[in-house]
Design a protein around this motif. Sequence first.
Motif, PDB file in Angstrom:
ATOM      1  N   VAL A  88     -78.750  17.140   1.544  1.00  0.00           N
ATOM      2  CA  VAL A  88     -77.774  17.892   2.365  1.00  0.00           C
ATOM      3  C   VAL A  88     -77.675  19.353   1.972  1.00  0.00           C
ATOM      4  O   VAL A  88     -77.119  20.158   2.718  1.00  0.00           O
ATOM      5  CB  VAL A  88     -76.333  17.330   2.310  1.00  0.00           C
ATOM      6  N   VAL A 201     -84.114   9.306  -4.757  1.00  0.00           N
ATOM      7  CA  VAL A 201     -84.437   7.926  -5.138  1.00  0.00           C
ATOM      8  C   VAL A 201     -83.537   7.360  -6.232  1.00  0.00           C
ATOM      9  O   VAL A 201     -83.376   6.145  -6.308  1.00  0.00           O
ATOM     10  CB  VAL A 201     -85.923   7.729  -5.501  1.00  0.00           C
ATOM     11  N   SER A 273     -83.648  11.209 -14.182  1.00  0.00           N
ATOM     12  CA  SER A 273     -83.970  12.331 -13.281  1.00  0.00           C
ATOM     13  C   SER A 273     -84.232  13.632 -14.020  1.00  0.00           C
ATOM     14  O   SER A 273     -84.785  14.568 -13.442  1.00  0.00           O
ATOM     15  CB  SER A 273     -82.899  12.602 -12.214  1.00  0.00           C
ATOM     16  N   THR A 299     -90.138  10.338  -7.628  1.00  0.00           N
ATOM     17  CA  THR A 299     -90.059   9.946  -6.222  1.00  0.00           C
ATOM     18  C   THR A 299     -91.291   9.120  -5.846  1.00  0.00           C
ATOM     19  O   THR A 299     -91.183   8.097  -5.174  1.00  0.00           O
ATOM     20  CB  THR A 299     -89.964  11.207  -5.334  1.00  0.00           C
ATOM     21  N   GLY A 399     -79.493  20.171 -12.757  1.00  0.00           N
ATOM     22  CA  GLY A 399     -78.513  19.149 -12.367  1.00  0.00           C
ATOM     23  C   GLY A 399     -79.180  17.926 -11.757  1.00  0.00           C
ATOM     24  O   GLY A 399     -78.561  17.203 -10.996  1.00  0.00           O
TER      25      GLY A 399
HETATM   26  C1  MCA Z   1     -74.127  19.344  -5.571  1.00  0.00           C
HETATM   27  N1  MCA Z   1     -73.602  20.256  -4.744  1.00  0.00           N
HETATM   28  C2  MCA Z   1     -73.275  19.648  -3.620  1.00  0.00           C
HETATM   29  C3  MCA Z   1     -73.631  18.299  -3.779  1.00  0.00           C
HETATM   30  N2  MCA Z   1     -74.153  18.150  -4.994  1.00  0.00           N
HETATM   31  N3  MCA Z   1     -72.746  20.106  -2.500  1.00  0.00           N
HETATM   32  C4  MCA Z   1     -72.552  19.255  -1.504  1.00  0.00           C
HETATM   33  N4  MCA Z   1     -72.880  17.962  -1.594  1.00  0.00           N
HETATM   34  C5  MCA Z   1     -73.418  17.441  -2.698  1.00  0.00           C
HETATM   35  N5  MCA Z   1     -73.749  16.169  -2.721  1.00  0.00           N
HETATM   36  C6  MCA Z   1     -73.499  21.690  -5.020  1.00  0.00           C
HETATM   37  C7  MCA Z   1     -72.143  22.263  -5.168  1.00  0.00           C
HETATM   38  O1  MCA Z   1     -71.610  22.652  -3.943  1.00  0.00           O
HETATM   39  C8  MCA Z   1     -72.404  23.450  -6.074  1.00  0.00           C
HETATM   40  O2  MCA Z   1     -72.983  24.506  -5.339  1.00  0.00           O
HETATM   41  C9  MCA Z   1     -73.442  22.909  -7.000  1.00  0.00           C
HETATM   42  O3  MCA Z   1     -74.141  21.923  -6.251  1.00  0.00           O
HETATM   43  C10 MCA Z   1     -72.878  22.320  -8.281  1.00  0.00           C
HETATM   44  O4  MCA Z   1     -71.791  21.526  -7.963  1.00  0.00           O
HETATM   45  P1  MCA Z   1     -70.627  21.204  -9.006  1.00  0.00           P
HETATM   46  O5  MCA Z   1     -69.541  20.492  -8.309  1.00  0.00           O
HETATM   47  O6  MCA Z   1     -70.314  22.394  -9.846  1.00  0.00           O
HETATM   48  O7  MCA Z   1     -71.315  20.111  -9.808  1.00  0.00           O
HETATM   49  P2  MCA Z   1     -71.846  19.990 -11.283  1.00  0.00           P
HETATM   50  O8  MCA Z   1     -70.739  19.526 -12.150  1.00  0.00           O
HETATM   51  O9  MCA Z   1     -72.662  21.191 -11.686  1.00  0.00           O
HETATM   52  O10 MCA Z   1     -72.838  18.779 -11.057  1.00  0.00           O
HETATM   53  C11 MCA Z   1     -73.843  18.845 -10.124  1.00  0.00           C
HETATM   54  C12 MCA Z   1     -74.247  17.431  -9.749  1.00  0.00           C
HETATM   55  C13 MCA Z   1     -75.399  17.569  -8.780  1.00  0.00           C
HETATM   56  C14 MCA Z   1     -73.106  16.735  -9.062  1.00  0.00           C
HETATM   57  C15 MCA Z   1     -74.637  16.651 -10.968  1.00  0.00           C
HETATM   58  O11 MCA Z   1     -76.377  18.391  -9.375  1.00  0.00           O
HETATM   59  C16 MCA Z   1     -76.007  16.250  -8.388  1.00  0.00           C
HETATM   60  O12 MCA Z   1     -75.469  15.501  -7.588  1.00  0.00           O
HETATM   61  N6  MCA Z   1     -77.169  15.908  -8.941  1.00  0.00           N
HETATM   62  C17 MCA Z   1     -77.869  14.671  -8.658  1.00  0.00           C
HETATM   63  C18 MCA Z   1     -79.248  14.951  -8.229  1.00  0.00           C
HETATM   64  C19 MCA Z   1     -80.038  13.676  -8.050  1.00  0.00           C
HETATM   65  O13 MCA Z   1     -79.596  12.688  -7.506  1.00  0.00           O
HETATM   66  N7  MCA Z   1     -81.277  13.700  -8.532  1.00  0.00           N
HETATM   67  C20 MCA Z   1     -82.130  12.549  -8.461  1.00  0.00           C
HETATM   68  C21 MCA Z   1     -83.453  12.950  -7.870  1.00  0.00           C
HETATM   69  P3  MCA Z   1     -72.963  26.048  -5.828  1.00  0.00           P
HETATM   70  O14 MCA Z   1     -73.977  26.109  -6.956  1.00  0.00           O
HETATM   71  O15 MCA Z   1     -73.381  26.813  -4.627  1.00  0.00           O
HETATM   72  O16 MCA Z   1     -71.560  26.290  -6.289  1.00  0.00           O
HETATM   73  S1  MCA Z   1     -84.532  11.511  -7.916  1.00  0.00           S
HETATM   74  C22 MCA Z   1     -85.372  11.819  -9.377  1.00  0.00           C
HETATM   75  O17 MCA Z   1     -85.280  12.827  -9.952  1.00  0.00           O
HETATM   76  C23 MCA Z   1     -86.237  10.836 -10.042  1.00  0.00           C
HETATM   77  C24 MCA Z   1     -87.071  10.043  -9.249  1.00  0.00           C
HETATM   78  C25 MCA Z   1     -85.459   9.993 -11.023  1.00  0.00           C
HETATM   79  O18 MCA Z   1     -86.030   9.748 -12.100  1.00  0.00           O
HETATM   80  O19 MCA Z   1     -84.306   9.649 -10.722  1.00  0.00           O
END
Ligand code: MCA
Length: 490
Positions: A88, A201, A273, A299, A399
């Motif tokens: 998103v 994933v 991740s 992935t 992150g």
């Molecule tokens: C993050 N942001 C979002 C979202 N997630 N905005 C909208 N919807 C979301 N779902 C944005 C925020 O608006 C902000 O933007 C920035 O990211 C940081 O958000 P903040 O609230 O300050 O969060 P944080 O405490 O820094 O933590 C970030 C987070 C996020 C929630 C941990 O990075 C996250 O959800 N990460 C998960 C990623 C993930 O699922 N990876 C797996 C990939 P701004 O910077 O503009 O202020 S699969 C993978 O890698 C492999 C295969 C595996 O091994 O799993």
Amino acid sequence: MSLLPLFDNSLLQRAAQPALEIETAPASLACYTFGDLEVRSNRLAHLLRARGLQAGDRLAFFLQNRIEVIDLWLAGAKLGLIIVPINVLYRERELTHIVRDAAPTAVVTSRELAGLIPSDVAIWEVDGLTAEAAAQPGARISVPADADTPMALIYTSGTTGASKGAVLTQGNFATNGLTLVTAWAITSADRYLATLPLFHVHGLANGLHCWLFSGCHLRLTERFEHAKAAQWFDEYRPSLFFGVPAMFIRLLELPPEVARPIGSRLRLAVSGSAPLPAEVHEKFRQLYGSVILERYGMTETLMNIGNPYSGERRPGTVGLPLAHVAVRICDEANAVVPDGTTGEVWVKGPNVCAGYWRRPDATATAWSDGWFRTGDIGVRAADGYITLQGRRSDLIISGGFNIYPREIEELILEQPGVREATVVGVPDVVRGEVPVAYVVVDGAVFDEAATVAVLRSQFASFKQPKKFVRMDALPRTALGKVQKRLLPAP
Ligand code: MCA
Ligand code: AMP
């Protein structure tokens, strides 16, 4: 092995059991049984078929976590569709590329996000779709499928700048989910707090499938918000939590009197991740009394290696190959190296995807004699534990979200007054790494604010350089390649 019979252990066999709760407003929860999910996804599948979708067609979603993502996934498995999850946070460049490459019949999205989707693809507004589906029959509809049936096209950044779609099959998701349910002893008695995005994933292949295969209970949040974490853990009392290191680092902020009771109810916390710093592993153990289980995946391969559930969860390592996964560490000449020697991690198994969507060239490069070359650098100890030490490419993980510097560099280089540009990851306490740009510019022409505005409109927020460092020249090798390691601290 196809997915539906595995989902049916919950959808049909536990139809009356509570399956899912989602916060709809403060202190208000929407609750669903597995039977509700079965009927919702049948209704949606009937509607999708009525709209002309057939097995093998792509259907994308660009949504925050919400029940409709689950409906789409289940309806997709029933109809043999190829679901294309889209982050998103992606903006114009990323969205345009994915939509053109995957050529989905439509993108399902919300009213708020619809304006970001390029105009050359059909947009199906999610509330309208759900309302229309409610009028469809609730009876099961499905097409035959097997392990080779493609289930998803998930875009993963390539070293070339443009991301590639990994074609993940029903067999990939089935193997991965069954392996994890078994390895982590997940049962219907578990309570899983799901805050990871369902468009990657970690949340999708691991979280959603462990839940549906085991028939445990799920609390789904729109996204992870650290300010709400204490309340969620306290109210929901999860036994399972999967997160990226940034989430565990945020959880270290909670006071001991809040953390301890959470930890005492948490049967299993899994991190992946991105690398989990050993000191976070130790601090979490001290504060919560819970030993994080770190595992490694991609992935393209879903999960490959993990620390044991019973046995030593060794900080700083990703553990041992998971069931059905073969792992080799190879040198530059593709020869297997002895234990204790650093090399590239190669994997093979039913978890590994079928290849890249319409990219035979990239597929041929990434596979060697049936082994998938991960691009991750690691070493295996004599007792089998594997430690990741870096990556062959200059991928930045912030992150838990991936950033390939090349695509950011290319856009910066297109801006007026920019002569040279390179993007690197610099350490960040919470997110692990954040991107920083080093630029050589013509000071009279370069407009940093305008460049930032262009980047914001084109790329996800997590890819935005936190700083532009001006240089007279970039350090380069004799062949002209930028030597990122020689750049000064920002
Ligand atoms: C993050 N942001 C979002 C979202 N997630 N905005 C909208 N919807 C979301 N779902 C944005 C925020 O608006 C902000 O933007 C920035 O990211 C940081 O958000 P903040 O609230 O300050 O969060 P944080 O405490 O820094 O933590 C970030 C987070 C996020 C929630 C941990 O990075 C996250 O959800 N990460 C998960 C990623 C993930 O699922 N990876 C797996 C990939 P701004 O910077 O503009 O202020 S699969 C993978 O890698 C492999 C295969 C595996 O091994 O799993
Ligand atoms: P993705 O492109 O989103 O599939 O991200 C996959 C990459 O995440 C892997 O190639 C690794 O570099 C990294 N990764 C995943 N899990 C871990 C982990 N536990 N430790 C270090 N890196 C990880």
